[in-house]
Enzyme design. Structure first.
Site, short mmCIF file in Angstrom:
data_model
loop_
_atom_site.label_atom_id
_atom_site.label_comp_id
_atom_site.label_asym_id
_atom_site.label_seq_id
_atom_site.Cartn_x
_atom_site.Cartn_y
_atom_site.Cartn_z
N ARG A 152 -17.48 -0.68 6.57
CA ARG A 152 -18.55 -1.29 5.77
C ARG A 152 -19.23 -2.40 6.53
O ARG A 152 -20.44 -2.63 6.41
CB ARG A 152 -17.95 -1.82 4.46
N CYS A 176 -7.46 -2.53 8.16
CA CYS A 176 -6.16 -2.54 7.47
C CYS A 176 -5.62 -1.12 7.32
O CYS A 176 -4.47 -0.84 7.67
CB CYS A 176 -6.29 -3.20 6.10
N GLU A 183 0.83 -1.19 0.00
CA GLU A 183 0.00 0.00 0.00
C GLU A 183 0.87 1.26 0.00
O GLU A 183 1.86 1.34 0.72
CB GLU A 183 -0.93 0.01 1.22
N HIS A 200 -1.02 -5.87 1.41
CA HIS A 200 -2.23 -6.69 1.25
C HIS A 200 -1.88 -7.95 0.46
O HIS A 200 -1.12 -7.90 -0.51
CB HIS A 200 -3.31 -5.91 0.51
#
Length: 215
Positions: A88, A141, A78, A165
């Site tokens: 979410r 994350c 990332e 990831h």
């Protein structure tokens, strides 16, 4: 050199989390690099607290946090973490923050201080598909990447930190037709390469190769 590498426990209805599975399969020493492996809870504030406790006790030179990105087919370092929690789904104890700042005294975003371009280059050279990701999401994350970089800016200025990831592993896609996955052994090998590359570039500028997107 000391490297603290973290994975997460299972979440979102999955029976396993490949990040903790692969992180905990690493050896304790790689090329004279001391490795400390921990599994973080997939919980917003608890993950931060446990990360800081381990940074404080282990005094690592490098912190590499690892998480699952179901649907991705490559190892994706990332580039950036943003100062927002926007869940979410609930975390593992039911927290569902919406548009909450992670740190009120933090920057809007922090860039990874890992050599993400060199990492991608080395992984691809070793036939492990890899690419830069420009979003770590807004779940735990991104939260832990932001916290690792916040701590490195505010309290532990000599630490390099970032987030990787990884895809699902084969066991997770048996009932998910056409979902990409990567062999567990390849992810473990990738993590070894990531650790060694991060150490090799600790005092060097990252490789200058493209990792941008058209849009």
């Amino acid at each position: 050199m000391r490297v603290l590498i973290t994975g997460f426990d299972k979440f979102g209805g999955e029976s396993i989390n490949p990040s903790s599975l692969c992180v905990n399969s690493l050896p304790d020493v790689i090329d004279n690099i001391e490795i400390k492996k921990i599994t973080l809870p997939t919980v917003f504030k608890d993950s931060s607290r446990i990360l800081e406790e381990n940074i404080d006790s282990f005094s690592p030179n490098i912190v590499i946090c690892v998480g699952q990105a179901g649907g991705r087919s490559k190892i994706t370092p990332e580039r950036i973490a943003i100062n927002i929690d926007d869940a979410r789904i609930p975390d593992n104890i039911g927290n569902s923050p919406i548009d909450e700042a992670i740190r009120k005294d933090g920057e809007n975003a922090y860039f990874s201080t890992l050599p993400i371009k060199a990492i991608v280059d080395e992984l691809n050279k070793n036939n492990i598909p890899s690419a830069i990701s420009n979003t770590a999401g807004t779940f735990v994350c991104n939260h832990i990447m932001y916290e690792a970089l916040y701590l490195s800016k505010k309290k532990y200025p000599n630490i390099k930190a970032g987030f990787i990831h990884i895809p699902y592993i084969k066991e997770q896609v048996i009932d998910k037709p056409n979902m990409p996955f990567m062999k567990k052994e390849d992810i473990i090998q990738a993590l070894k390469i990531i650790i060694k590359t991060s150490v090799n570039y600790f005092d060097k500028e990252d490789t200058k190769i493209t990792g941008g997107l058209e849009h």
